[in-house]
Design a protein around this motif. Structure first.
Motif, PDB file in Angstrom:
ATOM      1  N   ASP A   1     -41.478 -49.610   8.883  1.00 43.98           N
ATOM      2  CA  ASP A   1     -40.295 -48.794   8.629  1.00 43.98           C
ATOM      3  C   ASP A   1     -39.257 -49.523   7.760  1.00 43.98           C
ATOM      4  O   ASP A   1     -38.379 -48.875   7.193  1.00 43.98           O
ATOM      5  CB  ASP A   1     -39.655 -48.305   9.938  1.00 43.98           C
TER       6      ASP A   1
ATOM      7  N   ARG B   1     -41.843 -41.477   7.989  1.00 43.74           N
ATOM      8  CA  ARG B   1     -41.680 -42.044   9.331  1.00 43.74           C
ATOM      9  C   ARG B   1     -41.828 -40.979  10.421  1.00 43.74           C
ATOM     10  O   ARG B   1     -41.358 -41.179  11.555  1.00 43.74           O
ATOM     11  CB  ARG B   1     -40.315 -42.724   9.438  1.00 43.74           C
TER      12      ARG B   1
ATOM     13  N   LYS C   1     -39.356 -50.582   4.746  1.00 44.38           N
ATOM     14  CA  LYS C   1     -40.170 -50.469   3.536  1.00 44.38           C
ATOM     15  C   LYS C   1     -39.648 -51.381   2.421  1.00 44.38           C
ATOM     16  O   LYS C   1     -38.447 -51.494   2.217  1.00 44.38           O
ATOM     17  CB  LYS C   1     -40.153 -49.001   3.065  1.00 44.38           C
TER      18      LYS C   1
ATOM     19  N   LEU D   1     -42.994 -42.065  13.780  1.00 46.66           N
ATOM     20  CA  LEU D   1     -42.007 -42.770  14.598  1.00 46.66           C
ATOM     21  C   LEU D   1     -41.027 -41.781  15.239  1.00 46.66           C
ATOM     22  O   LEU D   1     -40.656 -41.936  16.403  1.00 46.66           O
ATOM     23  CB  LEU D   1     -41.257 -43.793  13.742  1.00 46.66           C
TER      24      LEU D   1
END
Length: 397
Positions: free
Chosen positions: A376, A92, A378, A95
């Motif tokens: 995100d 991530r 997952k 992000l």
């Protein structure tokens, strides 16, 4: 070192666990009575005592715990947790580097390799959610990872299991610095006001990020938008930012009024130009029909289960009727955003509810968009029920 319990898996479940199914179910185990203390490590074996998998005992919903590894030589220790958490953060990085979005899920339970634990990120603060007493027994391993590897402002936690009133940490704070609330975070350049110290609900559901962006960018402009089960008004705010002529937010919870006003205000939107209604949603449907109110866009995101003074709602049983009520107050060629987080049925069955609802009211429709969980959040193919979110954009034709 935590104690390990050997559990025998029933014959017809062996292949399922060998292929990576992560949830330990009662139905699959021969000697459930051997489980004593939550947090114990468990070793799954077949009838010939051959190794299948290793995990931990922690009662959560329908499960007895989670499988963590199918490798016999992999230990469930500090190194194991650090590896999984680091991998999740690396996945991530884009992000973490974003200036447009500063709130997202950093770790998503079994999708990232540790069922029963989720971690959300809010502009330097982390919120750890523990879904069983069993996973909470690994708190030190998880917190050690943050202390040794992560730059953070502060860490909060939510115990999402029955603690029988024994809530030790005041306001959920764990370590670092205490936040000043409301904390303002961003999602696709829209502000959200969140409270990490105020119980299980912090003020926004992060799993709807892609849906909110799509409504703002493609469907809200010059439209009247009705947001049912509006909670803190996140869909309404994105609709207003996207150019909606007016938004109407309806929720039965008294606190929804002040919370929705706050979300509009932190985005510089005049909340008095919007309608924010504290009322039973099911009653509002009847009111709208009686007053012949119709909307261009209706957003329908009920909880899986809800109970008001007069109505008990279950998504698995009642979503079809909710859709029929919604069709009645949607303009011709209007849009319904039908959403559910109920894991009891899949996308195919959800589409079946939609098909039946439109058939029963004699109207036609077209599906124009569909969404499940964002990147995100997952998930893994071996555990389809983990991908609980189903959102369908329905155009009336």
């Amino acid at each position: 070192m935590k104690s390990e319990v050997i559990l025998k898996v029933k014959k017809n479940f062996v292949n399922q666990y060998k292929k990576g199914y992560p949830l330990l179910s009662k139905d699959a185990i021969q000697n459930e009575k051997d489980l004593k203390e939550e947090g114990s490590l468990i070793k799954l074996v077949d009838d010939r005592n051959q190794f299948i998998a290793r995990g931990y005992y922690g009662k959560q919903n329908k499960g007895l715990g989670w499988v963590l590894t199918n490798k016999d030589n992999e230990k469930i220790d500090q190194t194991f947790f650090a590896k999984k958490l680091k991998q999740a953060m690396n996945n991530r990085l884009h992000l973490f580097r974003s200036t447009e979005t500063t709130a997202f899920r950093m770790f998503n339970g079994e999708g990232d390799g540790i069922g029963g634990l989720t971690i959300d990120y809010y502009d330097g603060f982390y919120v750890l959610s523990w879904y069983s007493k069993g996973i909470y027994e690994f708190k030190d391993e998880v917190l050690s990872f943050f202390q040794e590897n992560v730059e953070y402002k502060g860490i909060y936690q939510k115990k999402r299991f029955d603690t029988k009133g024994q809530y030790i940490e005041e306001d959920d704070f764990v370590m670092g610095e205490r936040g000043e609330f409301p904390l303002i975070v961003k999602e696709n350049n829209v502000n959200f006001s969140v409270y990490l110290n105020d119980g299980a609900m912090v003020g926004v559901f992060l799993d709807q990020r892609d849906v909110r962006k799509t409504i703002r960018d493609k469907y809200a402009k010059d439209k009247t938008v009705l947001n049912m089960f509006s909670y803190t008004g996140a869909f309404s705010v994105f609709s207003a930012v996207g150019g909606a002529t007016k938004t109407t937010s309806v929720d039965v919870a008294n606190r929804s009024l002040a919370k929705t006003i706050e979300q509009f205000s932190v985005n510089g939107i005049d909340y008095e130009a919007q309608d924010i209604i504290v009322e039973d949603v099911f009653h509002y449907f009847k009111y709208a029909v009686k007053k012949e109110l119709k909307f261009d866009v209706v957003i329908l995101d009920p909880p899986s289960f809800a109970k008001t003074k007069k109505v008990t709602f279950s998504a698995a049983k009642d979503y079809k009727n909710l859709l029929k009520d919604t069709i009645a107050i949607t303009n011709e060629k209007g849009l319904i955003v039908a959403s559910t987080n109920c894991s009891a049925f899949n996308m195919k069955k959800f589409k079946g509810f939609i098909e039946t609802a439109f058939q029963e009211v004699g109207k036609k429709y077209k599906i124009v968009e569909e969404f499940s969980l964002p990147e995100d959040f997952k998930t893994i193919k071996e555990f389809s029920e983990g991908n609980y979110l189903k959102v369908i954009f329905i155009r009336l034709v």
